[in-house]
Design an enzyme around this catalytic site. Structure first.
Site, PDB file in Angstrom:
ATOM      1  N   HIS A 226       0.804  -1.221   0.000  1.00 58.01           N
ATOM      2  CA  HIS A 226       0.000   0.000   0.000  1.00 58.01           C
ATOM      3  C   HIS A 226       0.838   1.273   0.000  1.00 58.01           C
ATOM      4  O   HIS A 226       0.284   2.368   0.061  1.00 58.01           O
ATOM      5  CB  HIS A 226      -0.935   0.034   1.218  1.00 58.01           C
ATOM      6  CG  HIS A 226      -1.969  -1.049   1.206  1.00 58.01           C
ATOM      7  ND1 HIS A 226      -1.797  -2.237   1.881  1.00 58.01           N
ATOM      8  CD2 HIS A 226      -3.185  -1.134   0.578  1.00 58.01           C
ATOM      9  CE1 HIS A 226      -2.854  -3.006   1.698  1.00 58.01           C
ATOM     10  NE2 HIS A 226      -3.719  -2.360   0.905  1.00 58.01           N
TER      11      HIS A 226
ATOM     12  N   ASP B 199      32.015 -29.679  20.733  1.00 61.19           N
ATOM     13  CA  ASP B 199      32.268 -31.001  20.166  1.00 61.19           C
ATOM     14  C   ASP B 199      33.528 -31.092  19.311  1.00 61.19           C
ATOM     15  O   ASP B 199      33.481 -30.937  18.083  1.00 61.19           O
ATOM     16  CB  ASP B 199      31.044 -31.420  19.340  1.00 61.19           C
ATOM     17  CG  ASP B 199      31.069 -32.902  18.966  1.00 61.19           C
ATOM     18  OD1 ASP B 199      32.104 -33.552  19.170  1.00 61.19           O
ATOM     19  OD2 ASP B 199      30.043 -33.398  18.471  1.00 61.19           O
TER      20      ASP B 199
ATOM     21  N   HIS C 134      33.891 -35.301  17.562  1.00 65.54           N
ATOM     22  CA  HIS C 134      33.498 -35.857  16.271  1.00 65.54           C
ATOM     23  C   HIS C 134      34.569 -35.683  15.194  1.00 65.54           C
ATOM     24  O   HIS C 134      34.486 -36.303  14.135  1.00 65.54           O
ATOM     25  CB  HIS C 134      32.209 -35.175  15.786  1.00 65.54           C
ATOM     26  CG  HIS C 134      32.432 -33.822  15.183  1.00 65.54           C
ATOM     27  ND1 HIS C 134      32.752 -32.714  15.944  1.00 65.54           N
ATOM     28  CD2 HIS C 134      32.404 -33.380  13.894  1.00 65.54           C
ATOM     29  CE1 HIS C 134      32.906 -31.672  15.153  1.00 65.54           C
ATOM     30  NE2 HIS C 134      32.700 -32.028  13.901  1.00 65.54           N
TER      31      HIS C 134
ATOM     32  N   HIS D 130      35.195 -36.326  10.191  1.00 60.53           N
ATOM     33  CA  HIS D 130      36.001 -35.636   9.184  1.00 60.53           C
ATOM     34  C   HIS D 130      37.236 -36.436   8.763  1.00 60.53           C
ATOM     35  O   HIS D 130      38.212 -35.873   8.266  1.00 60.53           O
ATOM     36  CB  HIS D 130      36.445 -34.273   9.713  1.00 60.53           C
ATOM     37  CG  HIS D 130      35.307 -33.376  10.091  1.00 60.53           C
ATOM     38  ND1 HIS D 130      34.215 -33.175   9.285  1.00 60.53           N
ATOM     39  CD2 HIS D 130      35.107 -32.614  11.201  1.00 60.53           C
ATOM     40  CE1 HIS D 130      33.379 -32.325   9.883  1.00 60.53           C
ATOM     41  NE2 HIS D 130      33.891 -31.979  11.044  1.00 60.53           N
TER      42      HIS D 130
ATOM     43  N   ASP E 151      29.326 -32.148   8.624  1.00 63.50           N
ATOM     44  CA  ASP E 151      28.515 -31.657   9.737  1.00 63.50           C
ATOM     45  C   ASP E 151      27.036 -31.606   9.352  1.00 63.50           C
ATOM     46  O   ASP E 151      26.166 -32.035  10.129  1.00 63.50           O
ATOM     47  CB  ASP E 151      28.973 -30.253  10.152  1.00 63.50           C
ATOM     48  CG  ASP E 151      30.322 -30.277  10.851  1.00 63.50           C
ATOM     49  OD1 ASP E 151      30.688 -31.337  11.396  1.00 63.50           O
ATOM     50  OD2 ASP E 151      31.012 -29.248  10.846  1.00 63.50           O
TER      51      ASP E 151
END
Length: 457
Positions: A121, A222, A225, A230, A370
Site C-alpha cells: 500500500h 564437540d 566428532h 572428518h 557436519d
C-alpha cells in the site's frame, strides 16, 4: 551502545501463552538430555518467545555499513529484521514488517536506499524507521498520529569489536555483560589486529534439515566428532594423503564452559599456527604473543570452535563466523561470513577466504560432514520411540575446573561440558517468563471513574 529513544507503540493487550516446564527433559547433573527438545513444535514456539526474544542475537558486522543508507536484512529468531545505517551514521535495527498490514518493507538481502517502501500500500519509512509517507493520508481520521506508526525498533543494539548484536528485551543486561567471560576467548579472534576486523566475500546461505541447537551445541563443545566424521577430509588435507599424525589426532586441549551458555573448545600447543600457508607466513607470532599473551596464541587463537549463546558461532583458524537461523523445529538456515584482519594485504585475505570456502563454506569438505550429521540426527527423531529416547552428554563430567591458565571453568578438549552448559542456560530461559510475559504487562488498564455530577447548585 545505542538504545532507541522511547517511542509510543500501539499494541493490544494480550494474554500470555501457556508454557511448558522443561525441567523433566534434563538431568544435567548426570549428563542426560531428552531428545524431545529437538522436535517438539510447542517447545519450539516457546523458545522463540523465551530464548530468542530476550537474548542478545548477532545481526551483522560493522564493515557491512560504510555509508548512510546501507542496509542488510536478517532474522532475530524467525522475526525478519532490517539493519541500516542512518543519515546520522547510527546503526539501527527494525522489524521488517509494515505497520499497516505487516508485509516486509524490504525484500532485498542488502544494498543502499533512502527509504523502505512497502509494495502493498506504499507506506514508506526512512532509514531511522520513521513513517514518512502514507498514501491517501487525508482519508485517515483526525486521531491518526503518523509519528506513532514507525517501524518497530529493537530495544537495545550494541557492538563488540565489530560484531553487531541486538535484543528485543529492554531489560536485558548490557551486551558486554551478556557475553561474560567469553570475551577473553572471542578476543583471540577479534583482537589480533589493532585495526580490527572486516568481512569479505559476502554472505553464504544454505538450508539444512536439522534443529538449530544441534549445530550450536556442536560448535560450543564437540571436538569429539572431528577425527571420526572428518576422517576423509583430514586425509585429503594431510601432506602424505594418509591422514594426520597420531600426535595431531590425539591433540591435547581445553574446553571453556560459560555460565551464560557460551562455549569454546581449542587444542593447545606452543607452536599453534594458522592452517593456510599464506596466512601463516603473514602473521608475526611474536607480535601476537605480545598483544594477546601466550595462552591465547597457543590455544583459542587458531584451531578451535565456539558458540555465543544462543546461535552465533565461529571458527578462528578459518575466519568463519556464522549464525544458525531457526526455521521450525526440523530446519535451520545457516548464514556464514569470512572474517579477516583489516591490515591483511589483498593476497592474504583472499587466501583466508578461499581456505574458509574449501573447508567450511556451503561446499566445504568439513561442512558437508557436519550438515549430514545434523540432518541424520533430525531424521531419526520423527519416530515415537526414537524421538523420545534419552541422550548421553556425560563426557567430561567431574573433570572441569579452574586450570589457572585459561579464564573461567575449563575441562578437557574431549568433553560435553560446554554442551551441558548450553542446555542449562536454555532450560533456565525456557522456564523463566520473559519481560513480555510479566503479569503487569497484561493487566487491563483501569478505566478512569466518571466524575460525579455536582448537585450542590
Amino acid at each position: 551502545m545505542t538504545s532507541p529513544p522511547e517511542r509510543p507503540m500501539d499494541r493490544l493487550a494480550r494474554n500470555p501463552r501457556p508454557s511448558v516446564d522443561v525441567s523433566a527433559y534434563f538431568d544435567l547433573d548426570n549428563g542426560l538430555v531428552d531428545r524431545t527438545i529437538f522436535g517438539d513444535q510447542a517447545l519450539y514456539q516457546q523458545e522463540l518467545r523465551r530464548v530468542f526474544a530476550p537474548s542478545w542475537l548477532f545481526l551483522a558486522h560493522e564493515s557491512q555499513f560504510r555509508k548512510p543508507g546501507d542496509f542488510f536484512t536478517t532474522y532475530m529468531g524467525e522475526d525478519p529484521v532490517i539493519v541500516s545505517l542512518g543519515r546520522d551514521r547510527r546503526i539501527r535495527a527494525f522489524l521488517n514488517a509494515c505497520r499497516h498490514r505487516g508485509m516486509r518493507v524490504c525484500r532485498a538481502d542488502a544494498g543502499a536506499t533512502k527509504a523502505f517502501t512497502c509494495s502493498y500500500h506504499g507506506w514508506s519509512y526512512d532509514t531511522s524507521g520513521k513513517l514518512v509517507n502514507v498514501p491517501n493520508r487525508d482519508d485517515y481520521p483526525d486521531h491518526f498520529e503518523q509519528d506513532r506508526w514507525g517501524l518497530v525498533e529493537v530495544a537495545q543494539l550494541d557492538t563488540y569489536k565489530g560484531l553487531i548484536f541486538a535484543t528485543w528485551n529492554p531489560e536485558a543486561p548490557p551486551l558486554v555483560e551478556a557475553l561474560g567471560g567469553m570475551t577473553w576467548y572471542m578476543d583471540a579472534m577479534l583482537d589480533r589486529d589493532p585495526e580490527g576486523t572486516e568481512v569479505v566475500g559476502g554472505v553464504h546461505k544454505w538450508v539444512l534439515e536439522g534443529n538449530w541447537k544441534l549445530a550450536a551445541e556442536q560448535f560450543a563443545s564437540d571436538w569429539y566428532h572431528v577425527n571420526i566424521s572428518h576422517a576423509s577430509a583430514l586425509m585429503v588435507m594431510s601432506p602424505n594423503g594418509r591422514g594426520p599424525k597420531a600426535e595431531i589426532v590425539q591433540t591435547p586441549g581445553r574446553q571453556y564452559t560459560d555460565p551464560l551458555g557460551h562455549g569454546h573448545g581449542f587444542p593447545v600447543h606452543p607452536k599453534s599456527r594458522f592452517d593456510d600457508r599464506v596466512v601463516h607466513d603473514w602473521y608475526d607470532y611474536d607480535a601476537l604473543r605480545e598483544r594477546l599473551g601466550d595462552s591465547r596464541v597457543e590455544g583459542p587463537m587458531t584451531t578451535g570452535h565456539a558458540t555465543v549463546f544462543p546461535n552465533f558461532s565461529y571458527l578462528p583458524v578459518n575466519g568463519s563466523i556464522r549464525v544458525w537461523h531457526p526455521k521450525g523445529p526440523d530446519r535451520m538456515e545457516v548464514w556464514a561470513w569470512t572474517l579477516v584482519d583489516k591490515s591483511m594485504p589483498d593476497e592474504v585475505r583472499e587466501a583466508q577466504r578461499l581456505y574458509n570456502l574449501r573447508t567450511f563454506g556451503p561446499t566445504g569438505i568439513f561442512e558437508q560432514d557436519d550438515g549430514e550429521n545434523w540432518s541424520e540426527c533430525q531424521a531419526t527423531a520423527h519416530g515415537f520411540m526414537s524421538g523420545s529416547i534419552t541422550l548421553n552428554y556425560q563426557m567430561g563430567l567431574g573433570l572441569q575446573d579452574q586450570d589457572g591458565v585459561h579464564p573461567g571453568t575449563t575441562g578437557r578438549l574431549y568433553s560435553d561440558g560446554a554442551a551441558r552448559g548450553f542446555y542449562t542456560r536454555w532450560r533456565d530461559l525456557m522456564n523463566t517468563p520473559a519481560w513480555h510475559e510479566k503479569p503487569e504487562r497484561h493487566e487491563t488498564p483501569e478505566k478512569p471513574e466518571k466524575p460525579e455530577k455536582d448537585t450542590t447548585s
